[in-house]
Design a protein around this motif. Structure first.
Motif, PDB file in Angstrom:
ATOM      1  N   HIS A 104       1.081  -1.497  -0.071  1.00  0.00           N
ATOM      2  CA  HIS A 104      -0.082   0.152   0.157  1.00  0.00           C
ATOM      3  C   HIS A 104       0.929   1.468  -0.159  1.00  0.00           C
ATOM      4  O   HIS A 104       1.432   1.999   1.099  1.00  0.00           O
ATOM      5  CB  HIS A 104      -0.978  -0.182   0.891  1.00  0.00           C
ATOM      6  CG  HIS A 104      -1.825  -0.940   1.164  1.00  0.00           C
ATOM      7  ND1 HIS A 104      -2.244  -2.034   2.402  1.00  0.00           N
ATOM      8  CD2 HIS A 104      -2.984  -1.574   0.040  1.00  0.00           C
ATOM      9  CE1 HIS A 104      -3.079  -2.513   1.971  1.00  0.00           C
ATOM     10  NE2 HIS A 104      -3.332  -2.434   0.978  1.00  0.00           N
ATOM     11  N   LYS A 105       1.396   0.892  -1.495  1.00  0.00           N
ATOM     12  CA  LYS A 105       2.239   3.141  -1.631  1.00  0.00           C
ATOM     13  C   LYS A 105       1.492   3.674  -2.695  1.00  0.00           C
ATOM     14  O   LYS A 105       1.362   3.281  -3.676  1.00  0.00           O
ATOM     15  CB  LYS A 105       3.582   2.818  -2.464  1.00  0.00           C
ATOM     16  CG  LYS A 105       4.502   2.063  -0.992  1.00  0.00           C
ATOM     17  CD  LYS A 105       6.165   1.661  -1.596  1.00  0.00           C
ATOM     18  CE  LYS A 105       6.642   1.110  -0.701  1.00  0.00           C
ATOM     19  NZ  LYS A 105       7.764   0.460  -1.626  1.00  0.00           N
ATOM     20  N   ALA A 106       1.553   5.053  -1.694  1.00  0.00           N
ATOM     21  CA  ALA A 106       0.427   5.813  -2.833  1.00  0.00           C
ATOM     22  C   ALA A 106       0.949   6.037  -4.050  1.00  0.00           C
ATOM     23  O   ALA A 106       0.537   6.445  -5.182  1.00  0.00           O
ATOM     24  CB  ALA A 106       0.557   7.456  -2.378  1.00  0.00           C
ATOM     25  N   ILE A 137       0.033  13.719  -4.158  1.00  0.00           N
ATOM     26  CA  ILE A 137       1.292  12.760  -4.049  1.00  0.00           C
ATOM     27  C   ILE A 137       2.868  13.195  -4.503  1.00  0.00           C
ATOM     28  O   ILE A 137       2.540  13.455  -5.879  1.00  0.00           O
ATOM     29  CB  ILE A 137       0.816  11.499  -4.681  1.00  0.00           C
ATOM     30  CG1 ILE A 137      -0.324  11.188  -4.124  1.00  0.00           C
ATOM     31  CG2 ILE A 137       2.145   9.976  -4.372  1.00  0.00           C
ATOM     32  CD1 ILE A 137      -1.621   9.435  -4.729  1.00  0.00           C
ATOM     33  N   SER A 138       3.764  12.867  -3.612  1.00  0.00           N
ATOM     34  CA  SER A 138       4.954  13.849  -4.000  1.00  0.00           C
ATOM     35  C   SER A 138       5.898  13.163  -4.990  1.00  0.00           C
ATOM     36  O   SER A 138       5.111  11.710  -5.191  1.00  0.00           O
ATOM     37  CB  SER A 138       5.550  13.965  -3.106  1.00  0.00           C
ATOM     38  OG  SER A 138       6.106  12.565  -2.300  1.00  0.00           O
ATOM     39  N   GLY A 191       2.632  13.055   3.736  1.00  0.00           N
ATOM     40  CA  GLY A 191       3.796  12.538   4.399  1.00  0.00           C
ATOM     41  C   GLY A 191       4.666  11.475   5.066  1.00  0.00           C
ATOM     42  O   GLY A 191       5.013  11.153   5.838  1.00  0.00           O
ATOM     43  N   MET A 192       3.144  10.643   4.364  1.00  0.00           N
ATOM     44  CA  MET A 192       3.508   9.177   4.743  1.00  0.00           C
ATOM     45  C   MET A 192       4.849   8.319   3.524  1.00  0.00           C
ATOM     46  O   MET A 192       4.144   8.711   2.802  1.00  0.00           O
ATOM     47  CB  MET A 192       2.376   8.518   5.144  1.00  0.00           C
ATOM     48  CG  MET A 192       1.930   8.926   6.488  1.00  0.00           C
ATOM     49  SD  MET A 192       3.380   9.085   7.823  1.00  0.00           S
ATOM     50  CE  MET A 192       2.434   6.858   8.444  1.00  0.00           C
ATOM     51  N   GLY A 193       5.390   7.639   4.250  1.00  0.00           N
ATOM     52  CA  GLY A 193       5.451   6.347   2.767  1.00  0.00           C
ATOM     53  C   GLY A 193       4.974   5.725   2.652  1.00  0.00           C
ATOM     54  O   GLY A 193       4.963   4.583   1.848  1.00  0.00           O
ATOM     55  N   VAL A 194       3.819   5.689   3.146  1.00  0.00           N
ATOM     56  CA  VAL A 194       2.495   4.570   3.120  1.00  0.00           C
ATOM     57  C   VAL A 194       1.232   5.298   3.238  1.00  0.00           C
ATOM     58  O   VAL A 194       1.187   6.080   3.644  1.00  0.00           O
ATOM     59  CB  VAL A 194       2.495   3.673   3.774  1.00  0.00           C
ATOM     60  CG1 VAL A 194       3.837   1.964   3.903  1.00  0.00           C
ATOM     61  CG2 VAL A 194       2.366   3.720   5.586  1.00  0.00           C
ATOM     62  N   LYS A 253      -7.005  14.659   5.705  1.00  0.00           N
ATOM     63  CA  LYS A 253      -5.864  13.768   5.899  1.00  0.00           C
ATOM     64  C   LYS A 253      -7.200  12.490   5.302  1.00  0.00           C
ATOM     65  O   LYS A 253      -6.529  11.306   6.004  1.00  0.00           O
ATOM     66  CB  LYS A 253      -5.112  13.419   6.585  1.00  0.00           C
ATOM     67  CG  LYS A 253      -4.064  15.350   6.417  1.00  0.00           C
ATOM     68  CD  LYS A 253      -3.395  14.907   6.761  1.00  0.00           C
ATOM     69  CE  LYS A 253      -2.749  16.283   7.054  1.00  0.00           C
ATOM     70  NZ  LYS A 253      -1.217  15.947   7.560  1.00  0.00           N
ATOM     71  N   ARG A 254      -8.262  12.153   4.453  1.00  0.00           N
ATOM     72  CA  ARG A 254      -9.488  10.771   5.096  1.00  0.00           C
ATOM     73  C   ARG A 254      -8.905  10.017   3.699  1.00  0.00           C
ATOM     74  O   ARG A 254      -9.451   8.594   4.751  1.00  0.00           O
ATOM     75  CB  ARG A 254     -10.801  11.629   4.462  1.00  0.00           C
ATOM     76  CG  ARG A 254     -11.042  11.872   3.507  1.00  0.00           C
ATOM     77  CD  ARG A 254     -12.289  12.569   2.960  1.00  0.00           C
ATOM     78  NE  ARG A 254     -12.129  12.945   1.772  1.00  0.00           N
ATOM     79  CZ  ARG A 254     -11.927  14.681   2.004  1.00  0.00           C
ATOM     80  NH1 ARG A 254     -11.802  15.396   2.764  1.00  0.00           N
ATOM     81  NH2 ARG A 254     -12.695  15.270   0.564  1.00  0.00           N
ATOM     82  N   ALA A 255      -7.623   9.910   3.459  1.00  0.00           N
ATOM     83  CA  ALA A 255      -7.685   8.788   2.707  1.00  0.00           C
ATOM     84  C   ALA A 255      -6.237   7.798   2.809  1.00  0.00           C
ATOM     85  O   ALA A 255      -6.558   6.788   2.449  1.00  0.00           O
ATOM     86  CB  ALA A 255      -6.750   9.731   1.212  1.00  0.00           C
ATOM     87  N   PHE A 256      -5.599   8.326   4.166  1.00  0.00           N
ATOM     88  CA  PHE A 256      -5.073   7.604   4.591  1.00  0.00           C
ATOM     89  C   PHE A 256      -6.185   5.994   6.136  1.00  0.00           C
ATOM     90  O   PHE A 256      -6.583   7.232   6.542  1.00  0.00           O
ATOM     91  CB  PHE A 256      -3.779   8.935   6.167  1.00  0.00           C
ATOM     92  CG  PHE A 256      -3.224   7.228   6.399  1.00  0.00           C
ATOM     93  CD1 PHE A 256      -2.409   6.545   5.079  1.00  0.00           C
ATOM     94  CD2 PHE A 256      -3.456   7.408   7.512  1.00  0.00           C
ATOM     95  CE1 PHE A 256      -0.610   6.179   5.940  1.00  0.00           C
ATOM     96  CE2 PHE A 256      -2.162   6.062   8.621  1.00  0.00           C
ATOM     97  CZ  PHE A 256      -1.230   5.919   7.498  1.00  0.00           C
TER      98      PHE A 256
END
Length: 266
Positions: free
Chosen positions: A120-122, A140-141, A148-151, A166-169
């Motif tokens: 599960h990665k963006a 998404i960077s 700010g999360m890698g997952v 930030k509801r997609a996390f």
């Protein structure tokens, strides 16, 4: 700083009142932002799963519900640390696999590697689409970070999930059920520190060699994987669990975790 944890257990059906003759659990938890979340999962994964299995619901539903219970506990505790979760549950001839985050489960079937989970990665197409649907404003960077999360999925991280923007996390698990076949030798669960440096095929071949040399000792096989990943240059915490699937008795090993040490690839 070691933030990984793992859980292994062989459970007595008669002692716990379960409707299965053979029950085994293995899981890895790759923590981030501290070890509180991964340690919580290590302590409570098996009890929550047992609680759900005793209700008599299907294994897939029970596993998903157990993960949501764990998440609810972390949110209730306002735990700002986070963790992935990758679990394998053997119930007689069924193998239930749960995935949240970027650890991985790989099956050895007929001496070949079969990946049972997706990270599960963006940066992945399916997760990118899910994120866009849940939060069209999410950015998404270029290196795949979101919020700010890698997952793109994980348990805990209260500071992110309490922010409605930030509801997609999410902590929603992908849960799949597989039939254990005669050709299935073992399953490997590993944190991304293992699979960042070793391909699936090398993980399976390394574990097979170690199992053969150690007369089926899963602890020795897991240690061999950790050692190999470090030698090959893994710069992350490395955790591996090996679980045998064949034979009359299910054998589960203790996990082996080790912090990165400077070694030259060889």
């Amino acid at each position: 700083y070691q933030e990984d944890c793992a859980t292994t257990a062989v459970l007595s059906s008669s002692e716990h009142g379960l409707a299965f003759k053979r029950v085994g659990v293995a899981a890895v938890f790759d923590g981030h932002g501290g070890s509180e979340a991964s340690e919580h999962l290590h302590q409570h994964m098996v009890p929550r799963l047992l609680q759900q299995l005793k209700l008599g619901i299907g294994p897939q539903e029970a596993t998903a519900a157990a993960v949501q219970q764990l998440e609810a506990q972390l949110m209730s505790n306002q735990c700002t640390a986070g963790s992935t979760l990758t679990a394998a549950i053997v119930l007689d001839d069924q193998l239930v696999v749960a995935q949240v985050g970027d650890s991985r489960a790989v099956l050895c079937r007929a001496e070949k590697a079969v990946q049972l989970t997706s990270e599960h990665k963006a940066s992945g197409d399916s997760e990118r689409a899910r994120i866009a649907a849940a939060d069209p404003s999410a950015e998404i960077s270029s290196d795949g970070y979101c919020y700010g999360m890698g997952v793109s999925r994980g348990l805990g991280s209260y500071h992110i999930k309490s922010d409605c923007s930030k509801r997609a996390f999410t902590a929603t698990a992908d849960v799949t059920v597989h039939q254990v076949e005669a050709a299935d030798d073992f399953i490997v669960l590993g944190s991304d520190g293992l699979f960042d440096s070793l391909r699936n095929g090398e993980v399976v071949s390394t574990a097979r060699r170690a199992l053969a040399a150690a007369d089926g000792d899963c602890s020795a096989a897991a240690q061999a994987l950790v050692d190999r990943a470090i030698v090959m240059g893994s710069s992350d915490n490395v955790t591996a669990v090996v679980m045998l699937l064949h034979g009359r008795k299910l054998l589960l090993a203790k996990s082996n975790s080790r912090l990165f040490k400077n070694r030259s690839p060889g």
